[in-house]
Write an enzyme that holds these catalytic residues in place. Structure first.
Site, short mmCIF file in Angstrom:
data_model
loop_
_atom_site.label_atom_id
_atom_site.label_comp_id
_atom_site.label_asym_id
_atom_site.label_seq_id
_atom_site.Cartn_x
_atom_site.Cartn_y
_atom_site.Cartn_z
N ARG A 214 0.85 -1.20 0.00
CA ARG A 214 0.00 0.00 0.00
C ARG A 214 0.88 1.25 0.00
O ARG A 214 2.05 1.21 0.42
CB ARG A 214 -0.94 -0.01 1.20
CG ARG A 214 -0.28 0.18 2.53
CD ARG A 214 -1.18 -0.19 3.70
NE ARG A 214 -2.49 0.40 3.65
CZ ARG A 214 -3.60 -0.29 3.37
NH1 ARG A 214 -3.55 -1.59 3.15
NH2 ARG A 214 -4.76 0.32 3.33
N ALA A 235 6.72 -2.14 -4.46
CA ALA A 235 6.73 -1.36 -3.23
C ALA A 235 5.71 -0.23 -3.26
O ALA A 235 4.97 -0.03 -4.24
CB ALA A 235 8.14 -0.82 -3.00
N HIS A 236 5.69 0.53 -2.17
CA HIS A 236 4.68 1.58 -1.98
C HIS A 236 4.80 2.69 -3.03
O HIS A 236 5.88 3.05 -3.47
CB HIS A 236 4.82 2.19 -0.57
CG HIS A 236 6.17 2.79 -0.30
ND1 HIS A 236 6.50 4.07 -0.62
CD2 HIS A 236 7.28 2.26 0.27
CE1 HIS A 236 7.74 4.33 -0.24
NE2 HIS A 236 8.23 3.22 0.28
N ASN A 237 3.64 3.17 -3.45
CA ASN A 237 3.49 4.32 -4.35
C ASN A 237 4.03 4.08 -5.76
O ASN A 237 4.23 5.01 -6.54
CB ASN A 237 4.15 5.56 -3.76
CG ASN A 237 3.44 6.07 -2.52
OD1 ASN A 237 3.82 5.72 -1.41
ND2 ASN A 237 2.40 6.85 -2.70
N SER A 255 7.93 4.31 -5.25
CA SER A 255 7.68 5.51 -6.06
C SER A 255 8.24 5.43 -7.48
O SER A 255 8.47 6.46 -8.12
CB SER A 255 8.24 6.76 -5.35
OG SER A 255 7.61 6.92 -4.10
#
EC number: 2.3.1.191
Length: 344
Positions: A214, A235-237, A255
């Site tokens: 998330r 991974a996140h974003n 990201s």
């Protein structure tokens, strides 16, 4: 099925008896009499003379081919259609909502959905038409799941995540686990709350034991049509563009932005906060450390354009020979220096 029925379904050109009975599909080197096979890769053409299949699907004429055949525009895609024709009904192991499933009373589940025993459906979850939830699946609060999805055993979908239509999640997939966010301070790591979610758009398929974290804030997004293999970490974003394919054991740091129609081969590592543009191809075991321009083919660690990396690899293979030549030249140079000294 009759061979003509298959040809009509494929909209292909039939060459052979239309009433030939076909019992199913098979690989060209393993097919039995009664089966239909295909040829899409030229390296398998050597099996044409020995195959026991009763018919074949091809997309290029083959001179002297005695086997009944169907000529199509794309043999690989056509064989996919044949596999579907002969695939038995799926997900008919159970019907409705099992009394052995744990379903929160606030969950909204379409009557056509199937919830297997030992599944857990949390508060305020929404599940659409014809979606199938297998045993051991955990869906936490406020999750939305669209129509015609399949969640296989032991899938976990964490709170607030959104899954579109016709999404397939294979065994052990985890959607919405916390991103790897920690702030180092005074010699210790302090957890950064991960308050975002994951959005998976329509027609995405995710392989077994892959994980999608998330977002810290906002959303990690897997856009429509993406195909993700087993054991992939996102991974996140991260944002993954439409119709991108990611092979097994790839790890994508936080990201990262990945464009549309990108192909990422197995065991690729991608550092955070970079952009991989549309139609990029990343070869296996590559390490991506900076932005990759649109349409580039890259390979190596650190990844470089394929042509340049091949030249480097070729040079590396010659390195022992080059080192020997340098040593020989050094010895010759030293001998010349000694000769000059003696003349002086």
């Amino acid at each position: 099925m009759k061979l003509k029925e298959i040809a009509d379904t494929l909209k292909g050109e039939l060459h052979g008896p239309g009433d030939l009975e076909i019992t199913g599909p098979g690989k060209i080197d393993e097919a039995a009499p009664g089966q239909i096979t295909f040829l899409a890769n030229p390296k398998y053409q050597k099996y044409i003379a020995s195959t026991r299949a009763s018919a074949i699907v091809i997309d290029k004429p083959i001179e002297g081919l005695a086997l009944p055949y169907i000529l199509v525009a794309n043999a690989y895609v056509a064989f996919m259609q044949i596999l579907r024709l002969f695939t038995p009904p799926q997900h008919d192991y159970f019907a409705g909502i099992s009394q052995q499933a744990e379903v929160d009373p606030t969950a909204q589940i379409d009557p056509s959905a199937k919830i297997a025993p030992q599944a857990y459906i949390g508060p305020n979850v929404k599940i659409g038409k014809n979606t199938v939830i297998y045993p051991g699946v955990v869906v936490l609060k406020n999750v939305q799941i669209g129509d015609d999805c399949v969640l296989y055993p032991h899938v976990s979908v964490r709170e607030d995540c959104v899954i579109g239509n016709r999404v397939i999640l294979h065994n052990g997939v985890v959607i919405g686990s916390d991103g790897f966010g920690f702030a180092p301070f005074n010699g210790a790591y302090h957890k950064i709350p991960q308050i975002g979610n994951v959005i998976i758009e329509d027609d995405v398929e995710i392989g077994a034991n892959s994980t999608i974290d998330r977002a810290t804030t906002g959303s990690t997004v897997i856009h429509r049509g993406c195909k993700i293999d087993n054991l992939v970490q996102i991974a996140h974003n991260v944002k993954v563009g439409d119709h991108t394919a990611i092979a097994a054991q790839t790890g994508i740091a936080g990201s990262v932005e990945i464009g549309k129609n990108v192909v990422i081969a197995g065991q690729v590592g991608i550092v955070g906060h970079i952009k991989i543009h549309d139609k990029v191809i990343v070869a296996a075991k590559s390490g991506i450390s900076k932005d990759v321009p649109e349409g580039e083919i890259v390979f190596g660690s650190p990844a470089l354009p394929m042509g340049k990396q091949k030249r480097i690899e070729a040079s590396m293979r010659r390195l022992p020979e080059l080192i020997k030549r340098v040593r020989d030249l050094e010895e010759e140079l030293n001998a010349l220096k000694e000769a000059l000294k003696r003349k002086e």
